[in-house]
Design a protein around this motif. Sequence first.
Motif, PDB file in Angstrom:
ATOM      1  N   MET A   1      -4.149  -7.467   2.889  1.00  0.00           N
ATOM      2  CA  MET A   1      -3.947  -7.031   1.503  1.00  0.00           C
ATOM      3  C   MET A   1      -5.256  -6.491   0.935  1.00  0.00           C
ATOM      4  O   MET A   1      -5.268  -5.479   0.231  1.00  0.00           O
ATOM      5  CB  MET A   1      -3.440  -8.203   0.657  1.00  0.00           C
ATOM      6  N   ALA A   2      -6.379  -7.146   1.249  1.00  0.00           N
ATOM      7  CA  ALA A   2      -7.679  -6.672   0.767  1.00  0.00           C
ATOM      8  C   ALA A   2      -7.987  -5.285   1.335  1.00  0.00           C
ATOM      9  O   ALA A   2      -8.459  -4.401   0.601  1.00  0.00           O
ATOM     10  CB  ALA A   2      -8.778  -7.666   1.139  1.00  0.00           C
ATOM     11  N   ILE A   3      -7.704  -5.064   2.610  1.00  0.00           N
ATOM     12  CA  ILE A   3      -7.925  -3.748   3.218  1.00  0.00           C
ATOM     13  C   ILE A   3      -7.032  -2.711   2.549  1.00  0.00           C
ATOM     14  O   ILE A   3      -7.468  -1.604   2.233  1.00  0.00           O
ATOM     15  CB  ILE A   3      -7.679  -3.796   4.746  1.00  0.00           C
ATOM     16  N   MET A   4      -5.762  -3.070   2.308  1.00  0.00           N
ATOM     17  CA  MET A   4      -4.835  -2.146   1.670  1.00  0.00           C
ATOM     18  C   MET A   4      -5.320  -1.784   0.263  1.00  0.00           C
ATOM     19  O   MET A   4      -5.351  -0.605  -0.113  1.00  0.00           O
ATOM     20  CB  MET A   4      -3.432  -2.753   1.597  1.00  0.00           C
ATOM     21  N   GLN A   5      -5.733  -2.778  -0.508  1.00  0.00           N
ATOM     22  CA  GLN A   5      -6.190  -2.511  -1.871  1.00  0.00           C
ATOM     23  C   GLN A   5      -7.463  -1.667  -1.873  1.00  0.00           C
ATOM     24  O   GLN A   5      -7.625  -0.768  -2.703  1.00  0.00           O
ATOM     25  CB  GLN A   5      -6.392  -3.822  -2.631  1.00  0.00           C
ATOM     26  N   TRP A   6      -8.356  -1.935  -0.927  1.00  0.00           N
ATOM     27  CA  TRP A   6      -9.570  -1.127  -0.807  1.00  0.00           C
ATOM     28  C   TRP A   6      -9.195   0.320  -0.467  1.00  0.00           C
ATOM     29  O   TRP A   6      -9.724   1.262  -1.062  1.00  0.00           O
ATOM     30  CB  TRP A   6     -10.490  -1.731   0.262  1.00  0.00           C
ATOM     31  N   GLY A   7      -8.267   0.499   0.480  1.00  0.00           N
ATOM     32  CA  GLY A   7      -7.820   1.840   0.857  1.00  0.00           C
ATOM     33  C   GLY A   7      -7.124   2.563  -0.280  1.00  0.00           C
ATOM     34  O   GLY A   7      -7.293   3.780  -0.460  1.00  0.00           O
TER      35      GLY A   7
ATOM     36  N   GLU B   1      -0.766   5.449  -3.883  1.00  0.00           N
ATOM     37  CA  GLU B   1      -0.531   4.355  -2.947  1.00  0.00           C
ATOM     38  C   GLU B   1       0.750   4.604  -2.149  1.00  0.00           C
ATOM     39  O   GLU B   1       1.801   4.841  -2.737  1.00  0.00           O
ATOM     40  CB  GLU B   1      -0.394   3.024  -3.702  1.00  0.00           C
ATOM     41  N   PRO B   2       0.667   4.556  -0.803  1.00  0.00           N
ATOM     42  CA  PRO B   2       1.868   4.725   0.009  1.00  0.00           C
ATOM     43  C   PRO B   2       2.833   3.553  -0.134  1.00  0.00           C
ATOM     44  O   PRO B   2       4.047   3.724  -0.043  1.00  0.00           O
ATOM     45  CB  PRO B   2       1.341   4.796   1.442  1.00  0.00           C
ATOM     46  N   VAL B   3       2.288   2.359  -0.370  1.00  0.00           N
ATOM     47  CA  VAL B   3       3.085   1.138  -0.493  1.00  0.00           C
ATOM     48  C   VAL B   3       2.470   0.319  -1.628  1.00  0.00           C
ATOM     49  O   VAL B   3       1.250   0.251  -1.746  1.00  0.00           O
ATOM     50  CB  VAL B   3       3.037   0.313   0.819  1.00  0.00           C
ATOM     51  N   VAL B   4       3.315  -0.287  -2.432  1.00  0.00           N
ATOM     52  CA  VAL B   4       2.839  -1.166  -3.498  1.00  0.00           C
ATOM     53  C   VAL B   4       3.353  -2.568  -3.204  1.00  0.00           C
ATOM     54  O   VAL B   4       4.560  -2.773  -3.044  1.00  0.00           O
ATOM     55  CB  VAL B   4       3.329  -0.694  -4.884  1.00  0.00           C
ATOM     56  N   ALA B   5       2.449  -3.525  -3.111  1.00  0.00           N
ATOM     57  CA  ALA B   5       2.834  -4.915  -2.854  1.00  0.00           C
ATOM     58  C   ALA B   5       3.270  -5.548  -4.173  1.00  0.00           C
ATOM     59  O   ALA B   5       2.593  -5.404  -5.194  1.00  0.00           O
ATOM     60  CB  ALA B   5       1.665  -5.683  -2.255  1.00  0.00           C
ATOM     61  N   VAL B   6       4.412  -6.231  -4.120  1.00  0.00           N
ATOM     62  CA  VAL B   6       4.937  -6.897  -5.314  1.00  0.00           C
ATOM     63  C   VAL B   6       5.360  -8.317  -4.968  1.00  0.00           C
ATOM     64  O   VAL B   6       5.644  -8.636  -3.808  1.00  0.00           O
ATOM     65  CB  VAL B   6       6.137  -6.129  -5.930  1.00  0.00           C
ATOM     66  N   ASP B   7       5.424  -9.158  -5.995  1.00  0.00           N
ATOM     67  CA  ASP B   7       5.911 -10.517  -5.844  1.00  0.00           C
ATOM     68  C   ASP B   7       7.414 -10.471  -5.598  1.00  0.00           C
ATOM     69  O   ASP B   7       8.150  -9.786  -6.323  1.00  0.00           O
ATOM     70  CB  ASP B   7       5.602 -11.305  -7.124  1.00  0.00           C
TER      71      ASP B   7
ATOM     72  N   ILE C   1       1.071  -6.974  -7.282  1.00  0.00           N
ATOM     73  CA  ILE C   1       0.025  -7.927  -6.932  1.00  0.00           C
ATOM     74  C   ILE C   1      -1.300  -7.442  -7.533  1.00  0.00           C
ATOM     75  O   ILE C   1      -1.677  -6.281  -7.361  1.00  0.00           O
ATOM     76  CB  ILE C   1      -0.103  -8.071  -5.393  1.00  0.00           C
ATOM     77  N   ALA C   2      -1.987  -8.324  -8.220  1.00  0.00           N
ATOM     78  CA  ALA C   2      -3.282  -7.994  -8.826  1.00  0.00           C
ATOM     79  C   ALA C   2      -4.320  -7.775  -7.731  1.00  0.00           C
ATOM     80  O   ALA C   2      -4.219  -8.353  -6.642  1.00  0.00           O
ATOM     81  CB  ALA C   2      -3.726  -9.130  -9.751  1.00  0.00           C
TER      82      ALA C   2
END
Length: 169
Positions: free
Chosen positions: A94-100, A110-116, A123-124
Motif C-alpha cells: 500500500m505504501a508503494i502504491m500511494q508513493w506511486g 490513480e489506476p486503482v483506489v484502495a477503499v475500506d 484509505i488515508a
Amino acid sequence: MREPAFGQLNCSIAQSLAMLGDAWALLILRDVLRGVRTFEGFQRSLGIARNTLTDRLRHLVEEGMLTQNDVGKRGTRFEYVPTQKTREFQVPLMAIMQWGDRWVVGRGNEPVVAVDRDSGAAIAPLVVRTTSGRAVTADGLMYKPGRGATALTRDYLTARNKKLARTSP
C-alpha cells in the motif's frame, strides 16, 4: 531463483528485497492479495512468461509467502493462497502504491483506489509515527543501531548521527 548479492547486507530492506526476488514477485503478491489464486489468473493479469511465473511462484512458496494447494488431479492444478506473512505485506505494498500515485502517475490519475471494504471510504495516506502516535516526516527520521547491527553498521550510524546532531537547528 538466484539471490542478489545485497541479501548479505546488514539491512532489513536489502535482505527483504533479496528474499522477495524481483518486481514480478511483488506483482504476484499484489494479485494474490486482490484474490487471484491460479497460475492462469496470474498469467492473464500480468502477461508474464510461463517459465518466469513458475519460477516466481515456486520461490514465493519456498519463502513462506504463499501456500500451494493441489486442486487438480495428481498435481496438475494448484491454488496459491497468501500466508500471514503475505497478508502483513499488504501495508508495504500500500505504501508503494500511494508513493506511486503521488510521484509516478500523479494524483488524480490513480489506476486503482484502495477503499475500506465496510464503509467504501478511501484509505488515508500511510504515515510514519512514533510509538506515542506523533507523525514523523522524512526530515525528522534518524536511525540507530538495533540488536542485529554489525560493527560496520554501528560505526556508520554513530558517525552519521553525530553529523546530524551538528547540523540540527
